[in-house]
Design a protein around this motif. Sequence first.
Motif, PDB file in Angstrom:
ATOM      1  N   ARG A 170     -16.573  40.234 -96.498  1.00  0.00           N
ATOM      2  CA  ARG A 170     -17.014  41.319 -95.334  1.00  0.00           C
ATOM      3  C   ARG A 170     -15.897  42.045 -95.279  1.00  0.00           C
ATOM      4  O   ARG A 170     -14.711  41.691 -95.039  1.00  0.00           O
ATOM      5  CB  ARG A 170     -17.666  40.752 -94.120  1.00  0.00           C
ATOM      6  CG  ARG A 170     -18.953  39.737 -94.678  1.00  0.00           C
ATOM      7  CD  ARG A 170     -19.526  39.668 -93.286  1.00  0.00           C
ATOM      8  NE  ARG A 170     -20.855  38.568 -93.391  1.00  0.00           N
ATOM      9  CZ  ARG A 170     -21.686  38.585 -92.764  1.00  0.00           C
ATOM     10  NH1 ARG A 170     -21.731  39.076 -91.520  1.00  0.00           N
ATOM     11  NH2 ARG A 170     -22.627  37.496 -92.936  1.00  0.00           N
ATOM     12  N   GLN A 171     -16.046  43.429 -94.806  1.00  0.00           N
ATOM     13  CA  GLN A 171     -15.099  44.268 -94.391  1.00  0.00           C
ATOM     14  C   GLN A 171     -14.575  43.808 -92.976  1.00  0.00           C
ATOM     15  O   GLN A 171     -13.515  43.861 -92.608  1.00  0.00           O
ATOM     16  CB  GLN A 171     -15.512  45.822 -94.604  1.00  0.00           C
ATOM     17  CG  GLN A 171     -15.647  46.260 -95.820  1.00  0.00           C
ATOM     18  CD  GLN A 171     -16.033  47.799 -95.740  1.00  0.00           C
ATOM     19  OE1 GLN A 171     -16.286  48.398 -94.721  1.00  0.00           O
ATOM     20  NE2 GLN A 171     -15.813  48.270 -96.869  1.00  0.00           N
TER      21      GLN A 171
ATOM     22  N   SER B 128     -13.867  46.543 -84.025  1.00  0.00           N
ATOM     23  CA  SER B 128     -14.586  45.526 -83.048  1.00  0.00           C
ATOM     24  C   SER B 128     -15.019  44.422 -83.660  1.00  0.00           C
ATOM     25  O   SER B 128     -16.015  43.943 -83.353  1.00  0.00           O
ATOM     26  CB  SER B 128     -15.780  46.441 -82.210  1.00  0.00           C
ATOM     27  OG  SER B 128     -14.965  47.234 -81.353  1.00  0.00           O
ATOM     28  N   GLY B 129     -14.311  43.783 -84.860  1.00  0.00           N
ATOM     29  CA  GLY B 129     -14.428  42.660 -85.239  1.00  0.00           C
ATOM     30  C   GLY B 129     -13.661  41.802 -85.933  1.00  0.00           C
ATOM     31  O   GLY B 129     -12.259  42.492 -85.983  1.00  0.00           O
ATOM     32  N   TYR B 130     -13.812  40.803 -86.669  1.00  0.00           N
ATOM     33  CA  TYR B 130     -12.724  40.022 -87.377  1.00  0.00           C
ATOM     34  C   TYR B 130     -12.594  40.433 -88.761  1.00  0.00           C
ATOM     35  O   TYR B 130     -13.567  40.843 -89.363  1.00  0.00           O
ATOM     36  CB  TYR B 130     -12.979  38.533 -87.280  1.00  0.00           C
ATOM     37  CG  TYR B 130     -12.910  38.009 -85.805  1.00  0.00           C
ATOM     38  CD1 TYR B 130     -11.692  37.662 -85.478  1.00  0.00           C
ATOM     39  CD2 TYR B 130     -13.930  37.657 -85.124  1.00  0.00           C
ATOM     40  CE1 TYR B 130     -11.628  36.919 -84.131  1.00  0.00           C
ATOM     41  CE2 TYR B 130     -13.911  37.522 -83.813  1.00  0.00           C
ATOM     42  CZ  TYR B 130     -12.702  36.909 -83.333  1.00  0.00           C
ATOM     43  OH  TYR B 130     -12.379  36.141 -82.039  1.00  0.00           O
ATOM     44  N   VAL B 131     -11.378  40.459 -89.068  1.00  0.00           N
ATOM     45  CA  VAL B 131     -11.347  40.711 -90.611  1.00  0.00           C
ATOM     46  C   VAL B 131     -10.633  39.612 -91.577  1.00  0.00           C
ATOM     47  O   VAL B 131      -9.498  39.142 -91.005  1.00  0.00           O
ATOM     48  CB  VAL B 131     -10.249  42.228 -90.677  1.00  0.00           C
ATOM     49  CG1 VAL B 131     -10.055  42.533 -92.132  1.00  0.00           C
ATOM     50  CG2 VAL B 131     -10.844  43.341 -90.153  1.00  0.00           C
ATOM     51  N   PHE B 132     -11.216  39.315 -92.576  1.00  0.00           N
ATOM     52  CA  PHE B 132     -10.603  38.151 -93.387  1.00  0.00           C
ATOM     53  C   PHE B 132      -9.849  38.924 -94.369  1.00  0.00           C
ATOM     54  O   PHE B 132     -10.258  39.885 -95.080  1.00  0.00           O
ATOM     55  CB  PHE B 132     -11.776  37.444 -94.018  1.00  0.00           C
ATOM     56  CG  PHE B 132     -11.560  36.596 -95.020  1.00  0.00           C
ATOM     57  CD1 PHE B 132     -11.118  35.220 -94.574  1.00  0.00           C
ATOM     58  CD2 PHE B 132     -11.200  36.791 -96.387  1.00  0.00           C
ATOM     59  CE1 PHE B 132     -10.868  34.147 -95.582  1.00  0.00           C
ATOM     60  CE2 PHE B 132     -10.988  35.791 -97.307  1.00  0.00           C
ATOM     61  CZ  PHE B 132     -10.667  34.391 -96.739  1.00  0.00           C
TER      62      PHE B 132
ATOM     63  N   LYS C  14     -17.136  30.904 -94.887  1.00  0.00           N
ATOM     64  CA  LYS C  14     -18.159  31.507 -95.865  1.00  0.00           C
ATOM     65  C   LYS C  14     -18.765  32.732 -95.069  1.00  0.00           C
ATOM     66  O   LYS C  14     -19.163  33.472 -95.982  1.00  0.00           O
ATOM     67  CB  LYS C  14     -19.058  30.546 -96.395  1.00  0.00           C
ATOM     68  CG  LYS C  14     -18.724  29.379 -97.144  1.00  0.00           C
ATOM     69  CD  LYS C  14     -19.735  28.494 -97.372  1.00  0.00           C
ATOM     70  CE  LYS C  14     -19.211  27.182 -98.402  1.00  0.00           C
ATOM     71  NZ  LYS C  14     -20.286  26.250 -98.431  1.00  0.00           N
ATOM     72  N   THR C  15     -18.932  32.608 -94.012  1.00  0.00           N
ATOM     73  CA  THR C  15     -19.683  33.756 -93.450  1.00  0.00           C
ATOM     74  C   THR C  15     -18.770  34.789 -93.251  1.00  0.00           C
ATOM     75  O   THR C  15     -19.381  36.055 -93.400  1.00  0.00           O
ATOM     76  CB  THR C  15     -19.875  33.353 -91.853  1.00  0.00           C
ATOM     77  OG1 THR C  15     -20.823  32.271 -91.956  1.00  0.00           O
ATOM     78  CG2 THR C  15     -20.676  34.547 -91.215  1.00  0.00           C
ATOM     79  N   ILE C  16     -17.385  34.742 -93.197  1.00  0.00           N
ATOM     80  CA  ILE C  16     -16.484  35.950 -92.910  1.00  0.00           C
ATOM     81  C   ILE C  16     -15.975  36.512 -94.018  1.00  0.00           C
ATOM     82  O   ILE C  16     -15.779  37.886 -94.159  1.00  0.00           O
ATOM     83  CB  ILE C  16     -15.404  35.857 -91.879  1.00  0.00           C
ATOM     84  CG1 ILE C  16     -14.723  36.858 -91.305  1.00  0.00           C
ATOM     85  CG2 ILE C  16     -14.292  34.873 -92.311  1.00  0.00           C
ATOM     86  CD1 ILE C  16     -13.601  36.685 -90.179  1.00  0.00           C
TER      87      ILE C  16
END
Length: 83
Positions: free
Chosen positions: A23-24, A65-69, A18-20
């Motif tokens: 989001r981009q 620098s992050g996770y992509v769903f 749900k959090t990821i």
Amino acid sequence: MSKSMSSARIERLNLLLKTIQGRQYISREDLMTECEYTSARTLESDLRFLRESFSVKIRYSRSKSGYVFEDGGKYILGGAKHA
């Protein structure tokens, strides 16, 4: 998949998705804070479990620098259908 997965882990996996979702991208630090992870190893374990057991496509982007769903795979999130 283990039949003895705890309800706490199921709740944690739901919160993670749900959090990821939608989001981009999200940084590891923000994901850990928002999902209340105290261990990066637990976060990585949950991500690996979602990828391997449910074909969820979450990748780490070095450029962001992050996770992509990318796709929810076969995991059902909060009653909503995912391909």
